[in-house]
Design an enzyme around this catalytic site. Sequence first.
Site, PDB file in Angstrom:
ATOM      1  N   TYR A 169      -0.599   7.076   3.377  1.00 17.48           N
ATOM      2  CA  TYR A 169      -0.074   6.054   4.448  1.00 17.48           C
ATOM      3  C   TYR A 169       1.327   6.081   4.341  1.00 17.48           C
ATOM      4  O   TYR A 169       1.936   6.860   3.412  1.00 17.48           O
ATOM      5  CB  TYR A 169      -0.854   4.765   4.332  1.00 17.48           C
ATOM      6  CG  TYR A 169      -2.382   4.751   4.586  1.00 17.48           C
ATOM      7  CD1 TYR A 169      -2.691   5.311   5.815  1.00 17.48           C
ATOM      8  CD2 TYR A 169      -3.217   4.550   3.620  1.00 17.48           C
ATOM      9  CE1 TYR A 169      -4.073   5.125   6.189  1.00 17.48           C
ATOM     10  CE2 TYR A 169      -4.382   4.585   3.991  1.00 17.48           C
ATOM     11  CZ  TYR A 169      -5.067   5.043   5.180  1.00 17.48           C
ATOM     12  OH  TYR A 169      -6.353   5.003   5.439  1.00 17.48           O
ATOM     13  N   HIS A 223      -2.751   7.012  -0.986  1.00 22.08           N
ATOM     14  CA  HIS A 223      -3.681   7.568   0.083  1.00 22.08           C
ATOM     15  C   HIS A 223      -3.039   8.296   1.396  1.00 22.08           C
ATOM     16  O   HIS A 223      -3.759   8.348   2.302  1.00 22.08           O
ATOM     17  CB  HIS A 223      -4.803   6.570   0.583  1.00 22.08           C
ATOM     18  CG  HIS A 223      -5.407   6.047  -0.660  1.00 22.08           C
ATOM     19  ND1 HIS A 223      -6.121   4.712  -0.543  1.00 22.08           N
ATOM     20  CD2 HIS A 223      -5.331   6.136  -2.033  1.00 22.08           C
ATOM     21  CE1 HIS A 223      -6.703   4.207  -1.606  1.00 22.08           C
ATOM     22  NE2 HIS A 223      -6.000   5.142  -2.595  1.00 22.08           N
ATOM     23  N   HIS A 240       0.921  -1.154  -0.090  1.00 22.43           N
ATOM     24  CA  HIS A 240       0.063   0.098   0.037  1.00 22.43           C
ATOM     25  C   HIS A 240       0.929   1.235   0.083  1.00 22.43           C
ATOM     26  O   HIS A 240       1.449   1.724   0.956  1.00 22.43           O
ATOM     27  CB  HIS A 240      -1.002  -0.063   1.285  1.00 22.43           C
ATOM     28  CG  HIS A 240      -2.142   1.041   1.027  1.00 22.43           C
ATOM     29  ND1 HIS A 240      -2.194   2.084   0.180  1.00 22.43           N
ATOM     30  CD2 HIS A 240      -3.362   1.020   1.765  1.00 22.43           C
ATOM     31  CE1 HIS A 240      -3.297   2.659   0.307  1.00 22.43           C
ATOM     32  NE2 HIS A 240      -4.005   1.886   1.157  1.00 22.43           N
TER      33      HIS A 240
END
Length: 346
Positions: free
Chosen positions: A154, A152, A149
């Site tokens: 993070y 977004h 990931h």
Amino acid sequence: MTNTQAVQSLFRPFTLGKLSLSNRTVMAPMTRQKSPNGVPGSDVAAYYRRRAENGVGLIITEGTVINDADSSNQKDVPFFYGEEALNGWANVVSEVHDAGGKIAPQIWHMGARGNVNEYTEEEIAHIVQEFANSAASAKRLGFDGIELHGAHGYLIDQFFWAKTNQRTDRYGGSLIARTTFAAEVVKACREAVGPDFPIILRISQWKGIDYSAKLVETAEELKQFLEPLVNAGVDIFHCSTRRFWEPEFEGSDLNFAGWVKQLTGKPTITVGSVGLEGDVTTFFSAGSGSGNASLDGLIPKLENQEFDLVAIGRALLADPAWVSKIRDGRVEELIPFSPQSVQTLY
């Protein structure tokens, strides 16, 4: 809604190395907070099995956090470390494979400190190693690949974004320097899983705290940004947007996934309110649901090979049989996305 013949391109097989998918549909990762103490139970396995039974080509799990004190700031998010949690994930893999599906965990660090300037190089090295440890565990458990990931807002994305990365060492500064952390994570994961195990990287321009944010303003900047990530070993880019139909740069109809594929030659996954009437973030702010939207704007882009795979999020969350219903032309049976449908069919 699109008829059966028109969506045939969505149901062509996809192969990349040892990864063979029956179709082009991907279950987008969606945080659920349904794993008490970080351990996914039999209900989590059943949740993913239902989507596999209904023909999803590749399931990407909800975000699963690595073994780092800062990796999670949300209750009941699943871990991807520790014997109990990994045994739970082994059961998930078994159920999905038994149903004929393919599955990859999304490996995640939330970046709980809010920015990356406080991390020492020793702490960074520890985090990189924990990503690699989780990747190795995924392969050992029989997963079909991993997704990192990097979107977004993070942790990986906090290194990417100039507003959250003001470091003056090798991890900060120029656009290319800000990819150093991600490249180290990808390289470490590649070393942990070997050359043939698929590594997906999720990226986005937008952030959870700023939907208008931009990592890059031009295609040339995007090319510079992507090159170190390709060289590090990314196999597939998962290109997160809020609206898949929007062009990324002026003067071209290509969306984010289209540009990334064109610039890298790597397969890409498009995502962003597929199957929904409008922008999913609007539904949450308004407290309402969404009707089922036509796929007419999506299919021509897929047929033109602007991207390779299509991730479905809230529509598939609401209706586990979304893929099979689209495939079979049973569109009148689709369950619209709403808070009520999600609670019923999780």
